[in-house]
Motif scaffolding. Structure first.
Motif, mmCIF file in Angstrom:
data_model
loop_
_atom_site.group_PDB
_atom_site.id
_atom_site.type_symbol
_atom_site.label_atom_id
_atom_site.label_comp_id
_atom_site.label_asym_id
_atom_site.label_seq_id
_atom_site.Cartn_x
_atom_site.Cartn_y
_atom_site.Cartn_z
ATOM 1 N N ALA A 23 -5.002 -3.673 8.546
ATOM 2 C CA ALA A 23 -4.668 -3.548 7.171
ATOM 3 C C ALA A 23 -5.073 -2.039 6.893
ATOM 4 O O ALA A 23 -6.235 -1.273 7.236
ATOM 5 C CB ALA A 23 -5.843 -4.444 6.315
ATOM 6 N N ALA A 24 -4.168 -1.505 6.269
ATOM 7 C CA ALA A 24 -3.794 -0.022 6.015
ATOM 8 C C ALA A 24 -4.037 0.218 4.441
ATOM 9 O O ALA A 24 -3.622 -0.797 3.715
ATOM 10 C CB ALA A 24 -2.707 0.344 6.435
ATOM 11 N N SER A 25 -4.920 1.166 4.187
ATOM 12 C CA SER A 25 -5.064 1.495 2.706
ATOM 13 C C SER A 25 -5.276 2.949 2.664
ATOM 14 O O SER A 25 -5.537 3.676 3.607
ATOM 15 C CB SER A 25 -6.505 0.887 2.267
ATOM 16 N N GLY A 26 -5.066 3.579 1.384
ATOM 17 C CA GLY A 26 -5.413 4.908 1.299
ATOM 18 C C GLY A 26 -4.089 5.689 1.299
ATOM 19 O O GLY A 26 -4.402 7.186 1.224
ATOM 20 N N TYR A 27 -3.046 5.328 1.475
ATOM 21 C CA TYR A 27 -1.836 6.057 1.675
ATOM 22 C C TYR A 27 -0.391 5.218 1.293
ATOM 23 O O TYR A 27 -0.575 3.874 1.332
ATOM 24 C CB TYR A 27 -1.613 6.844 2.941
ATOM 25 N N THR A 28 0.642 5.951 1.350
ATOM 26 C CA THR A 28 1.921 5.039 1.143
ATOM 27 C C THR A 28 2.362 4.561 2.599
ATOM 28 O O THR A 28 2.777 5.270 3.633
ATOM 29 C CB THR A 28 3.066 6.052 0.429
ATOM 30 N N TYR A 29 2.172 3.140 2.773
ATOM 31 C CA TYR A 29 2.286 2.649 3.979
ATOM 32 C C TYR A 29 3.439 2.824 4.675
ATOM 33 O O TYR A 29 3.176 3.024 5.928
ATOM 34 C CB TYR A 29 1.810 1.130 3.931
ATOM 35 N N ASN A 30 4.706 2.605 4.246
ATOM 36 C CA ASN A 30 5.809 2.443 5.055
ATOM 37 C C ASN A 30 6.399 4.049 5.345
ATOM 38 O O ASN A 30 7.704 3.968 5.659
ATOM 39 C CB ASN A 30 6.578 1.522 4.167
ATOM 40 N N ARG A 31 5.827 4.853 5.330
ATOM 41 C CA ARG A 31 6.626 6.365 5.592
ATOM 42 C C ARG A 31 6.067 7.014 6.656
ATOM 43 O O ARG A 31 5.903 8.237 6.677
ATOM 44 C CB ARG A 31 6.479 7.093 4.036
ATOM 45 N N ASN A 32 5.525 6.136 7.851
ATOM 46 C CA ASN A 32 4.992 7.104 8.818
ATOM 47 C C ASN A 32 4.893 6.141 10.125
ATOM 48 O O ASN A 32 5.007 4.952 9.906
ATOM 49 C CB ASN A 32 3.737 7.364 8.453
ATOM 50 N N CYS A 33 4.904 6.953 11.211
ATOM 51 C CA CYS A 33 4.575 5.997 12.179
ATOM 52 C C CYS A 33 3.429 5.423 12.626
ATOM 53 O O CYS A 33 2.339 6.003 12.383
ATOM 54 C CB CYS A 33 4.926 7.111 13.577
ATOM 55 N N MET A 34 3.587 4.004 13.140
ATOM 56 C CA MET A 34 2.102 3.485 13.273
ATOM 57 C C MET A 34 2.198 2.917 14.804
ATOM 58 O O MET A 34 3.375 2.624 15.302
ATOM 59 C CB MET A 34 1.882 2.397 12.152
ATOM 60 N N ALA A 35 1.205 2.567 15.182
ATOM 61 C CA ALA A 35 1.043 2.233 16.501
ATOM 62 C C ALA A 35 0.077 1.380 17.011
ATOM 63 O O ALA A 35 -1.079 1.351 16.271
ATOM 64 C CB ALA A 35 1.352 3.304 17.524
ATOM 65 N N TRP A 36 -0.064 0.661 18.142
ATOM 66 C CA TRP A 36 -1.118 -0.038 18.703
ATOM 67 C C TRP A 36 -1.515 0.714 20.093
ATOM 68 O O TRP A 36 -0.356 0.773 20.807
ATOM 69 C CB TRP A 36 -0.919 -1.453 19.113
ATOM 70 N N LEU A 92 -9.991 -2.838 24.448
ATOM 71 C CA LEU A 92 -10.208 -2.596 22.947
ATOM 72 C C LEU A 92 -8.951 -2.061 22.425
ATOM 73 O O LEU A 92 -8.263 -1.271 22.893
ATOM 74 C CB LEU A 92 -11.493 -1.516 22.818
ATOM 75 N N TYR A 93 -8.368 -3.049 21.370
ATOM 76 C CA TYR A 93 -6.897 -2.593 20.774
ATOM 77 C C TYR A 93 -7.306 -1.747 19.515
ATOM 78 O O TYR A 93 -8.040 -2.174 18.682
ATOM 79 C CB TYR A 93 -6.263 -3.697 20.675
ATOM 80 N N TYR A 94 -6.580 -0.610 19.404
ATOM 81 C CA TYR A 94 -6.627 0.126 18.336
ATOM 82 C C TYR A 94 -5.279 0.194 17.481
ATOM 83 O O TYR A 94 -4.461 0.616 18.066
ATOM 84 C CB TYR A 94 -7.014 1.714 18.534
ATOM 85 N N CYS A 95 -5.341 0.339 16.329
ATOM 86 C CA CYS A 95 -4.378 0.544 15.232
ATOM 87 C C CYS A 95 -4.320 2.261 14.893
ATOM 88 O O CYS A 95 -5.608 2.542 14.793
ATOM 89 C CB CYS A 95 -4.333 -0.330 14.025
ATOM 90 N N ALA A 96 -3.312 2.769 14.911
ATOM 91 C CA ALA A 96 -3.408 3.911 14.778
ATOM 92 C C ALA A 96 -2.133 4.384 13.804
ATOM 93 O O ALA A 96 -1.115 3.777 14.037
ATOM 94 C CB ALA A 96 -3.146 4.995 15.911
ATOM 95 N N ALA A 97 -2.223 5.669 13.161
ATOM 96 C CA ALA A 97 -1.030 5.976 12.068
ATOM 97 C C ALA A 97 -1.119 7.576 12.142
ATOM 98 O O ALA A 97 -1.935 8.135 12.240
ATOM 99 C CB ALA A 97 -1.314 5.563 10.563
ATOM 100 N N ARG A 98 0.176 7.985 11.985
ATOM 101 C CA ARG A 98 0.412 9.545 11.898
ATOM 102 C C ARG A 98 0.347 9.608 10.412
ATOM 103 O O ARG A 98 0.533 8.792 9.379
ATOM 104 C CB ARG A 98 1.732 9.697 12.336
ATOM 105 N N ARG A 99 0.543 10.852 10.096
ATOM 106 C CA ARG A 99 0.130 11.431 8.575
ATOM 107 C C ARG A 99 1.522 10.942 7.824
ATOM 108 O O ARG A 99 2.355 10.800 8.536
ATOM 109 C CB ARG A 99 0.109 12.820 8.417
ATOM 110 N N MET A 100 1.407 10.614 6.509
ATOM 111 C CA MET A 100 2.303 10.110 5.827
ATOM 112 C C MET A 100 3.614 11.154 5.891
ATOM 113 O O MET A 100 3.267 12.489 5.696
ATOM 114 C CB MET A 100 2.139 10.108 4.244
ATOM 115 N N GLY A 101 4.924 10.814 5.902
ATOM 116 C CA GLY A 101 5.968 11.855 6.196
ATOM 117 C C GLY A 101 6.181 11.816 7.402
ATOM 118 O O GLY A 101 7.294 12.409 7.944
ATOM 119 N N LEU A 102 5.473 11.814 8.490
ATOM 120 C CA LEU A 102 5.860 11.816 9.923
ATOM 121 C C LEU A 102 6.339 10.447 10.391
ATOM 122 O O LEU A 102 5.588 9.553 10.998
ATOM 123 C CB LEU A 102 4.460 12.294 10.864
ATOM 124 N N TRP A 103 7.786 10.320 10.361
ATOM 125 C CA TRP A 103 8.528 9.054 10.324
ATOM 126 C C TRP A 103 8.466 8.743 11.987
ATOM 127 O O TRP A 103 8.472 7.651 12.398
ATOM 128 C CB TRP A 103 9.838 8.910 9.915
#
Length: 124
Positions: A23-36, A92-103
């Motif tokens: 679950a992600a919060s605090g930024y515009t979710y769909n405008r960046n790369c995300m990963a496990w 241990l599985y981690y969710c990670a995200a790049r900054r907004m705008g880094l697609w």
């Protein structure tokens, strides 16, 4: 304040399945790369599944055909469906995200700016 909160880990037998959520919060979710990423006991963290801001997915060779990454933009949630689990998937599985705008995604953990606390997956 960006927050990533994983859930869905657990202990399963080999051949079983799990669905991890982030679950992600605090930024515009769909405008960046995300990963496990995952970190097996005594080993370094490794990227296993990536999804770009445009929805392009990529996987580590070791999980191709078994792991599926997706994102539910309406719910600001990143998902990882794990099938045909093997003991070597224990980590241990981690969710990670790049900054907004880094697609675009990279495989280096150094390029990811936000991390969850991790959820344990144990396969016996």
């Amino acid at each position: 304040h960006v927050q990533l909160v994983e859930s869905g880990g657990g202990s399963v037998q080999a051949g079983g399945s799990l669905r991890l959520s982030c679950a992600a919060s605090g930024y515009t979710y769909n405008r960046n790369c995300m990963a496990w990423f995952r970190q097996p006991p005594g080993k370094e963290r490794e990227g296993v599944a990536f999804i770009s801001g445009g929805g392009t997915t990529s996987y580590a060779e070791s999980v191709k055909g078994r792991f599926t990454i997706s994102r539910d933009n309406g719910k600001n949630t990143l998902l990882l469906q794990i099938n045909s689990l093997k003991p070597e998937d224990t980590a241990l599985y981690y969710c990670a995200a790049r900054r907004m705008g880094l697609w675009q995604c990279t495989s280096s953990s150094d390029d990811f700016n936000y991390w969850g606390q991790g959820t344990q997956v144990t396969v016996s």
